[in-house]
Design an enzyme around this catalytic site. Structure first.
Site, PDB file in Angstrom:
ATOM      1  N   ASP A  26      -1.739  14.472  -2.482  1.00 12.37           N
ATOM      2  CA  ASP A  26      -2.167  12.961  -2.867  1.00 12.37           C
ATOM      3  C   ASP A  26      -2.129  12.614  -3.972  1.00 12.37           C
ATOM      4  OD1 ASP A  26      -3.962  10.540  -3.425  1.00 12.37           O
ATOM      5  OD2 ASP A  26      -4.114  10.935  -0.487  1.00 12.37           O
TER       6      ASP A  26
ATOM      7  N   HIS B  33      -8.193   8.545  -5.487  1.00  9.08           N
ATOM      8  CA  HIS B  33      -7.283   8.085  -4.138  1.00  9.08           C
ATOM      9  C   HIS B  33      -7.443   9.510  -3.230  1.00  9.08           C
ATOM     10  CE1 HIS B  33      -4.468   7.842  -0.218  1.00  9.08           C
ATOM     11  NE2 HIS B  33      -5.224   6.782  -0.125  1.00  9.08           N
TER      12      HIS B  33
ATOM     13  N   SER C 207      -5.236   5.606   5.356  1.00  7.32           N
ATOM     14  CA  SER C 207      -5.458   6.136   4.373  1.00  7.32           C
ATOM     15  C   SER C 207      -7.189   7.484   4.716  1.00  7.32           C
ATOM     16  CB  SER C 207      -4.836   6.270   2.569  1.00  7.32           C
ATOM     17  OG  SER C 207      -3.918   5.891   2.893  1.00  7.32           O
TER      18      SER C 207
END
Length: 475
Positions: A157, A194, A418
């Site tokens: 990520d 994220h 996600s």
């Protein structure tokens, strides 16, 4: 409340959401003699590659190289594939909202003052993950049996901000790695929160001693290996070659699962035939990592896409051997109500119009979905007018940059597939902690066999909705 179904919203706004977007002809570098491309070692011997071609990643585990230079100088057309650039869209999630820093109190609700951070984790509470009530000791929870000890998972990520109090000691800094071409290490360095949000969903330890406490992950005793594939350097982005290399390396490092909340959403393979080549590469990768014992968990995508349509291709979810996860979430969770003295009733209030297992408005769906999990939902009109509407999103760890340019740990809400994928990645850690020698097939079968029925048809849930209680019991 105004209601939006997934098709109505996309038609009204003209927006396609995704964990990543792909533009026609986009590569991870310049075009021509200085472009990035992938070399298939099954089509051309390594000795035939000119010396002026730079090898960025040696992924010879699957007979692949990621390179920069002139692709026309390397074998025939079948020997090379464009190294497609992967761009995050709005940081990945379909919807996101800021929350407090680790030193702040949460905003007040109507029964006993400001809620603790774990009170906002409906995704963990509905699965009975830990003892998160105002009255501890109220019954058996998942963590009474296992917290994922002895396992290791990769977060492929934007990097993980390991200075967050709920993630300190969780990340293996020796095995973590930067797979981009920038000069930094595996931490975010401006690439976004994220990956930190994902890591918290998997393994946050609830260790923050601030006024509102911390957040709790599904498997707080698993070990995170952070593989950064997104760069915060302008123009760098991420590429297929970086992600393939990071996933193969995760398997080589003995990871029980890799969380990959990235993809190529809502694209027509007839217009972009290179996507078929990328799919074949991911197929080789999937076979390799499965042989190494790693479950490849992938978010299904946020484009409200029927992946079974002939003119659509969602990668890598549609690749055989990739465990695809769709997203669900509530509408009305913690919006308030008249139940001032009862925590459980406050969490649902008197406005819970859709349950936590309801398909999210943005989620992709189709036969490539293996299970659904909590990714958050949203009443998009209410988000602009009702403060508490953001509580239908998933709450986890993030980092923020202050006006002075300092990085500080905090919390935030995000919704997307996600956010659903790491719920399953954490579940893999729980299973492997109980059955260390279980094969990939056995782990996946356990997750699917114990999944629950949920609103909507199988296209949105695959085998069903993730059920940790039944999963841990069976394991």
């Amino acid at each position: 409340m105004a209601r939006y179904n997934r098709r109505t919203f996309l038609r009204l706004t003209g927006v396609t959401f995704g964990a990543a977007t792909f533009g026609a002809g986009t590569t991870a570098g310049a075009t021509g003699k200085n472009s990035r491309f992938l070399i298939d070692l099954r089509e051309v011997p390594r000795s035939a590659i000119p010396s002026d071609v730079e090898i960025i990643h040696d992924i010879s585990q699957i007979d692949l190289l990621a390179a920069r230079g002139d692709p026309s100088s390397v074998g025939g057309k079948a020997a090379t594939t464009p190294d497609i650039k992967v761009d995050q869209h709005d940081g990945g999630p379909a919807v996101e909202r800021d929350g407090p820093t680790v030193d702040e109190k949460s905003q007040s609700h109507n029964h006993d003052g400001a809620p603790t951070n774990t009170e906002l984790q409906w995704d963990k509470r509905v699965q009975n993950v830990g003892d998160l009530t105002d009255k501890p000791g109220g019954g058996t929870v998942i963590h009474d049996t296992t917290k994922g000890e002895g396992t290791r998972v990769a977060v492929v990520d934007t990097g993980v901000y390991d200075a967050h109090p709920d993630l300190q000691g969780v990340v293996n800094d020796e095995l973590s790695e930067n797979f981009t071409t920038d000069r930094y290490d595996w931490r975010p360095h401006g690439a976004g929160s994220h990956g930190t949000h994902v890591a918290g969903t998997i393994a946050a330890t609830n260790s923050n001693d601030g006024p509102a406490g911390g957040v709790l992950g599904t498997a707080p005793e698993t070990e995170i290996v952070a593989h950064r594939v997104f760069s915060g350097v302008e123009g760098e982005g991420a590429s297929t070659g970086d992600t393939i290399a990071a996933l193969a390396a995760a398997a080589d490092k003995g990871c029980d699962a890799a969380n990959f909340s990235v993809g190529y959403m809502n694209h027509n393979p007839e217009k972009h035939p290179e996507l078929r080549e990328i799919k074949a590469i991911y197929q080789r990768l999937s076979k390799y990592v499965r042989k190494k014992g790693m479950v490849f968990v992938n978010s299904a995508g946020n484009s409200s896409l029927d992946m079974d349509k002939t003119n659509a291709l969602s990668l890598p979810t549609e690749v055989e051997g990739v465990f695809g996860v769709a997203a669900t979430g509530p509408i009305g969770c913690g919006w308030g109500g008249k139940h001032s003295a009862n925590e459980e009733k406050w969490l649902t209030g008197n406005r819970l119009e859709e349950p936590t297992a309801e398909p999210a408005f943005y989620t992709n769906y189709g036969s490539a979905v293996d299970v659904s999990a909590a990714g958050g939902n949203a009443d998009l009109e209410a988000l602009d007018s009702i403060e508490w509407a953001k509580r239908d999103l998933v709450y986890s760890s993030v980092y923020k940059t202050t006006e002075n340019g300092n990085t500080v740990p905090g919390y935030g809400w995000k919704a997307g597939t996600s956010m659903a994928a790491p719920q399953v990645t954490g579940a893999v850690a729980l299973v492997r902690s109980l059955r260390p020698t279980a094969s990939v097939e056995e782990v996946e079968s356990l997750i699917k066999a114990t999944a629950s029925d949920a609103p909507g048809d199988n296209a949105y849930h695959g085998a069903g909705h993730l059920n940790l209680k039944q999963l841990v019991k069976r394991a």
